[in-house]
Design an enzyme around this catalytic site. Sequence first.
Site, PDB file in Angstrom:
ATOM      1  N   HIS A 134     -10.186  -1.340   3.756  1.00 18.43           N
ATOM      2  CA  HIS A 134     -11.182  -2.345   3.361  1.00 18.43           C
ATOM      3  C   HIS A 134     -12.533  -1.628   3.385  1.00 18.43           C
ATOM      4  O   HIS A 134     -12.743  -0.742   4.228  1.00 18.43           O
ATOM      5  CB  HIS A 134     -11.284  -3.482   4.369  1.00 18.43           C
ATOM      6  CG  HIS A 134     -10.022  -4.214   4.661  1.00 18.43           C
ATOM      7  ND1 HIS A 134      -9.088  -3.755   5.537  1.00 18.43           N
ATOM      8  CD2 HIS A 134      -9.569  -5.407   4.211  1.00 18.43           C
ATOM      9  CE1 HIS A 134      -8.094  -4.628   5.625  1.00 18.43           C
ATOM     10  NE2 HIS A 134      -8.350  -5.644   4.820  1.00 18.43           N
TER      11      HIS A 134
ATOM     12  N   ASP B  93     -13.904  -1.175   6.812  1.00 14.02           N
ATOM     13  CA  ASP B  93     -13.202  -0.303   7.771  1.00 14.02           C
ATOM     14  C   ASP B  93     -13.857   1.065   7.819  1.00 14.02           C
ATOM     15  O   ASP B  93     -13.873   1.715   8.861  1.00 14.02           O
ATOM     16  CB  ASP B  93     -11.739  -0.017   7.346  1.00 14.02           C
ATOM     17  CG  ASP B  93     -10.907  -1.257   7.180  1.00 14.02           C
ATOM     18  OD1 ASP B  93     -11.223  -2.278   7.806  1.00 14.02           O
ATOM     19  OD2 ASP B  93      -9.923  -1.194   6.404  1.00 14.02           O
TER      20      ASP B  93
HETATM   21  C1  XLS Z   1      -3.919  -9.570   6.969  1.00 14.17           C
HETATM   22  C2  XLS Z   1      -3.598  -8.729   5.828  1.00 14.17           C
HETATM   23  C3  XLS Z   1      -4.642  -7.701   5.464  1.00 14.17           C
HETATM   24  C4  XLS Z   1      -4.423  -7.181   4.081  1.00 14.17           C
HETATM   25  C5  XLS Z   1      -5.583  -6.467   3.511  1.00 14.17           C
HETATM   26  O1  XLS Z   1      -3.086 -10.315   7.464  1.00 14.17           O
HETATM   27  O2  XLS Z   1      -2.364  -8.128   6.071  1.00 14.17           O
HETATM   28  O3  XLS Z   1      -4.713  -6.690   6.403  1.00 14.17           O
HETATM   29  O4  XLS Z   1      -3.297  -6.365   4.007  1.00 14.17           O
HETATM   30  O5  XLS Z   1      -6.713  -7.252   3.477  1.00 14.17           O
END
Ligand code: XLS
Length: 439
Positions: free
Chosen positions: A101, A104
């Site tokens: 993201h 991140d």
């Molecule tokens: C959350 C999601 C997230 C997505 C990406 O539950 O798994 O991490 O994979 O935004």
Amino acid sequence: MKEYFGNVSKINYEGPGSKNPYSFKYYNPDEVIGGKTMKEHLRFSLSYWHTLTANGADPFGAGTMLRPWDDITNEMDLAKARMEAAFELMDKLNIEYFCFHDRDIAPEGKTLQETNENLDEIVAYCKELMKKYNKKLLWGTANCFTNPRYVHGAGTSCNADVFAYAAAQIKKALEVTKELGGENYVFWGGREGYETLLNTDMGLELDNFARLLQMAVDYAKEIGFTGQFLIEPKPKEPTKHQYDFDTATVLGFLKKYNLDKYFKVNIEANHATLAQHTFQHELNFARINNFLGSIDANQGDPMLGWDTDQFPTNIYDATLAMYEILKNGGLAPGGVNFDAKVRRASFEKEDLFLAYIAGMDTFAKGLKVAHKLLENGELENFIKNKYASFSEGIGKEIVEGKVGLKELEAYALKNNEITNKSGRQELLEAIVNQYIFED
Ligand code: XLS
Ligand code: CA
Ligand code: CA
């Protein structure tokens, strides 16, 4: 460049007999299975958020993770250290891809402008390291859920200023994903959902969400981003009802807004089970609709009703997942992203290696078993035979659209003895077990 995991060296394939915890027992990247190497089949990816930024905090206590970058206080220095550590991990674990993201990899600044500048600086460094280590971006995404401004959602917020902010964030995330050669771009629902209909205009929220997706499709065209758009279904958490509930719901939504040709799904195992489906169900449904894009490989705990994001170690589920993926002709340009985090009590840095090895070996073994199952065709032949009545006689006429209710009534009136064959579920389960045990 500093070495962050100096006590662990490159992880090699040593085969199922090895007792070395820091070795692959099943993942042998160059081994050819059905005309493709394991590496080409699996397209493993590291999840940046769970691996580099998660600290093990839960609602009852603070973070527990001990990481080699814990003493860094300057936010940009910390972001760079984590980036270096990410590439060291991928290099040592032989993982080709990663996913992130926007938030991140770089910290938010005081303004959107400052945040974008932080991101640009880290992206430039990331690009350099990608080249150095020969690693690729499986997908990028925008985190439109952590910041308090997203309290009512992003694309489904009741506040148009928030919608605009999310749009700006997604625009930038798309540019960054393109800059790094990302092969896909993911929309996970975040807070796109509701807690109560007493305060929610569901119609407007869904229309707005579709508007945002259309804007992303248009902008991708404008800047020449050719990666695959993916939506990641999840039924609940963080909101009580998430709009992208499951694969079938997402497909229906996209079709309503004429967006289905631009999107596929990124299916996460733990989200499938939260929706009361098996992972295989979601993969199968996506596959038969030419809608399977990528997977988030993890597992939930069958006794807990929330998203635990554990590393996948269940060989049965991994085998059936790989079975669907092989039947799909693979996942590319998608891949197998480990959207999984080590448990709060697995706080040592070595646990990161051990967890990835466990997940990679499970999927590698699953691939081998699924390939054999498909090659020998026992399940396929059984299913073909089970539906044989539709390839001849009245069944063929039904399938070819040659008969209606009247003709079928005439047929049924004459056909006084209907016989059915056994579904043989227990036998088929035993066959799958046999392949898992014997391979
Ligand atoms: C959350 C999601 C997230 C997505 C990406 O539950 O798994 O991490 O994979 O935004
Ligand atoms: Ca996920
Ligand atoms: Ca999850």
